[in-house]
Design an enzyme around this catalytic site. Structure first.
Site, PDB file in Angstrom:
ATOM      1  N   GLY A 130      11.934   3.892   8.036  1.00  0.00           N
ATOM      2  CA  GLY A 130      11.422   5.245   8.252  1.00  0.00           C
ATOM      3  C   GLY A 130      11.470   5.646   9.716  1.00  0.00           C
ATOM      4  O   GLY A 130      11.232   4.827  10.602  1.00  0.00           O
TER       5      GLY A 130
ATOM      6  N   ALA B 163       0.874  -1.186   0.000  1.00  0.00           N
ATOM      7  CA  ALA B 163       0.000   0.000   0.000  1.00  0.00           C
ATOM      8  C   ALA B 163       0.909   1.233   0.000  1.00  0.00           C
ATOM      9  O   ALA B 163       0.809   2.109   0.863  1.00  0.00           O
ATOM     10  CB  ALA B 163      -0.968  -0.001   1.175  1.00  0.00           C
TER      11      ALA B 163
ATOM     12  N   GLN C 157       3.356  -9.632  13.296  1.00  0.00           N
ATOM     13  CA  GLN C 157       3.483  -8.349  13.986  1.00  0.00           C
ATOM     14  C   GLN C 157       2.132  -7.700  14.274  1.00  0.00           C
ATOM     15  O   GLN C 157       2.071  -6.607  14.837  1.00  0.00           O
ATOM     16  CB  GLN C 157       4.393  -7.387  13.224  1.00  0.00           C
ATOM     17  CG  GLN C 157       3.809  -6.830  11.932  1.00  0.00           C
ATOM     18  CD  GLN C 157       4.839  -6.005  11.185  1.00  0.00           C
ATOM     19  OE1 GLN C 157       5.791  -6.539  10.622  1.00  0.00           O
ATOM     20  NE2 GLN C 157       4.668  -4.693  11.165  1.00  0.00           N
TER      21      GLN C 157
ATOM     22  N   SER D  43       0.077   4.006   5.253  1.00  0.00           N
ATOM     23  CA  SER D  43      -0.856   3.178   4.477  1.00  0.00           C
ATOM     24  C   SER D  43      -2.231   3.188   5.140  1.00  0.00           C
ATOM     25  O   SER D  43      -3.257   3.038   4.485  1.00  0.00           O
ATOM     26  CB  SER D  43      -0.349   1.740   4.412  1.00  0.00           C
ATOM     27  OG  SER D  43       0.960   1.718   3.911  1.00  0.00           O
TER      28      SER D  43
ATOM     29  N   LYS E 121       9.327   7.382  10.902  1.00  0.00           N
ATOM     30  CA  LYS E 121       7.914   7.381  11.304  1.00  0.00           C
ATOM     31  C   LYS E 121       7.679   6.337  12.395  1.00  0.00           C
ATOM     32  O   LYS E 121       6.941   6.550  13.338  1.00  0.00           O
ATOM     33  CB  LYS E 121       7.052   7.084  10.089  1.00  0.00           C
ATOM     34  CG  LYS E 121       5.708   6.513  10.412  1.00  0.00           C
ATOM     35  CD  LYS E 121       4.632   7.375   9.883  1.00  0.00           C
ATOM     36  CE  LYS E 121       3.263   6.916  10.293  1.00  0.00           C
ATOM     37  NZ  LYS E 121       3.116   5.482  10.381  1.00  0.00           N
TER      38      LYS E 121
ATOM     39  N   HIS F  98       7.126   5.679   1.547  1.00  0.00           N
ATOM     40  CA  HIS F  98       7.877   4.493   1.128  1.00  0.00           C
ATOM     41  C   HIS F  98       8.842   4.853  -0.018  1.00  0.00           C
ATOM     42  O   HIS F  98       9.980   4.404  -0.053  1.00  0.00           O
ATOM     43  CB  HIS F  98       6.936   3.402   0.623  1.00  0.00           C
ATOM     44  CG  HIS F  98       6.015   2.836   1.667  1.00  0.00           C
ATOM     45  ND1 HIS F  98       4.649   2.990   1.608  1.00  0.00           N
ATOM     46  CD2 HIS F  98       6.263   2.101   2.776  1.00  0.00           C
ATOM     47  CE1 HIS F  98       4.102   2.365   2.640  1.00  0.00           C
ATOM     48  NE2 HIS F  98       5.047   1.823   3.370  1.00  0.00           N
TER      49      HIS F  98
HETATM   50  P1  AMP Z   1       5.166  -0.102   6.423  1.00  0.00           P
HETATM   51  O1  AMP Z   1       4.807  -0.503   5.041  1.00  0.00           O
HETATM   52  O2  AMP Z   1       4.141   0.779   7.074  1.00  0.00           O
HETATM   53  O3  AMP Z   1       5.625  -1.248   7.282  1.00  0.00           O
HETATM   54  O4  AMP Z   1       6.431   0.849   6.277  1.00  0.00           O
HETATM   55  C1  AMP Z   1       7.583   0.398   5.617  1.00  0.00           C
HETATM   56  C2  AMP Z   1       8.698   1.355   5.923  1.00  0.00           C
HETATM   57  O5  AMP Z   1       8.346   2.655   5.441  1.00  0.00           O
HETATM   58  C3  AMP Z   1       8.967   1.501   7.434  1.00  0.00           C
HETATM   59  O6  AMP Z   1      10.354   1.558   7.653  1.00  0.00           O
HETATM   60  C4  AMP Z   1       8.280   2.793   7.762  1.00  0.00           C
HETATM   61  O7  AMP Z   1       8.838   3.451   8.885  1.00  0.00           O
HETATM   62  C5  AMP Z   1       8.509   3.585   6.488  1.00  0.00           C
HETATM   63  N1  AMP Z   1       7.517   4.659   6.377  1.00  0.00           N
HETATM   64  C6  AMP Z   1       6.177   4.526   6.414  1.00  0.00           C
HETATM   65  N2  AMP Z   1       5.586   5.736   6.318  1.00  0.00           N
HETATM   66  C7  AMP Z   1       6.588   6.650   6.226  1.00  0.00           C
HETATM   67  C8  AMP Z   1       6.626   8.075   6.108  1.00  0.00           C
HETATM   68  N3  AMP Z   1       5.523   8.808   6.086  1.00  0.00           N
HETATM   69  N4  AMP Z   1       7.823   8.669   6.035  1.00  0.00           N
HETATM   70  C9  AMP Z   1       8.975   7.930   6.076  1.00  0.00           C
HETATM   71  N5  AMP Z   1       8.999   6.596   6.174  1.00  0.00           N
HETATM   72  C10 AMP Z   1       7.825   5.957   6.254  1.00  0.00           C
END
Ligand code: AMP
Length: 285
Positions: free
Chosen positions: A147, A32, A61, A186, A149, A37
């Site tokens: 990230g 997503a 998780q 996402s 985040k 990302h």
């Molecule tokens: P996720 O798909 O949510 O597991 O995120 C995958 C990677 O993208 C993780 O390392 C998150 O911290 C990073 N990430 C998600 N959203 C953001 C954002 N807004 N800014 C920077 N990195 C992000």
């Protein structure tokens, strides 16, 4: 762009690349995809010869089956977005491939997972660390991008890399935000119009806390100001707002000793749970 769904095919391809001396960057995601990302992908593309983006909604998780089921998935769109970047490899495995058997190992990060996300979501970081360790073994990246985040996740991954001596350089990437300040996620696409209209207040609350800290340097007062700010929005259900030492995640020293701090929060907007954070490094002068 090559898309792999099994570790063997991925490993064979990467073995060949590595033997040509190519440097490999890994960006683990749950798909997503959004601009947050893509920022990780771009950072990797700039510093590596081959960028591998993994797309896998990792069941271990998630704390609730419903949350796992409702997690947004859109592989076709993700692949289209990645094609526009110079990402050479996408790895999207099935559950059976990642977890052929129920894992027996359980990772405990001690204090680091006893606060904030770890406290609210028991076992969450065990699941994150398991899947990231598997990906590190499958991809054997030189660098891996995470990230900021998910600040606590970044701290925990760095701990795991140190403790297991993974030969991987972990690189944190600053949060990418929407124009109104909402951290891209996402999960944002699941927000109702009503909840989306107040979602940026989370970032504003963090900014209030940061400003208070800069002016007063009083931890409790600053925290209270953030909580009070958010209480004006009845559709925001704050779960926690914490000010912690950025790397140890411990409470700040009293009186405040100008150590690097992070201001972190989690809140429910309807059924959607969002997290965000801002840093307050040694910029209190
Ligand atoms: P996720 O798909 O949510 O597991 O995120 C995958 C990677 O993208 C993780 O390392 C998150 O911290 C990073 N990430 C998600 N959203 C953001 C954002 N807004 N800014 C920077 N990195 C992000």
């Amino acid at each position: 762009m090559q898309v792999f769904s099994t570790p063997d095919s991925l490993k064979a391809f990467l073995f060949e690349q590595r033997s040509q001396g190519k440097k490999i960057g890994l960006v683990p995601t749950m798909g997503a995809l959004h601009l947050g990302h893509l920022e990780l992908i771009r950072k990797s593309v700039r510093s590596n010869d081959i960028t591998v983006c993994s797309i896998y909604v990792n069941p271990t998780q998630f704390n609730h089956k419903k949350d796992l089921k409702d997690y947004p998935r859109n592989l076709d769109q993700d692949l289209a977005m990645l094609k526009n970047e110079a990402c050479q490899v996408v790895f999207c495995p099935e559950d059976q491939v990642m977890y052929p058997a129920k894992p027996g190992l359980s990772l405990d990060f001690g204090y680091l997972e006893s606060v904030m996300e770890g406290r609210q979501r028991p076992g969450h970081f065990n699941g994150v660390a398991l899947v990231v360790a598997k990906l590190f073994h499958m991809v054997q990246p030189d660098c891996a991008y995470f990230g900021e985040k998910d600040w606590q996740q970044l701290v925990i991954i760095k701990q795991m890399v140190n403790d297991f001596s993974f030969p991987v350089k972990v690189i944190g990437v600053a949060i990418v935000r929407e124009k109104d300040g909402l951290a891209m996620s996402s999960r944002n696409q699941r927000l109702s119009t009503e909840h989306r209209s107040v979602a940026s207040e989370l970032f504003k609350a963090l900014s209030v806390v940061r400003q208070q800290l800069q002016q007063l340097q009083q931890i409790d007062k600053a925290k209270l100001a953030g909580v009070k700010y958010l209480s004006k929005f009845p559709t925001i259900n704050l779960q926690y707002l914490e000010i912690v030492h950025s790397t140890s995640l411990k409470p700040p020293s009293v009186p405040y000793g100008k150590e690097p701090l992070s201001i972190c929060l989690a809140a429910f907007l309807g059924k959607v749970r969002l997290i965000d954070n801002v840093p307050l490094f040694d910029n209190l002068n």
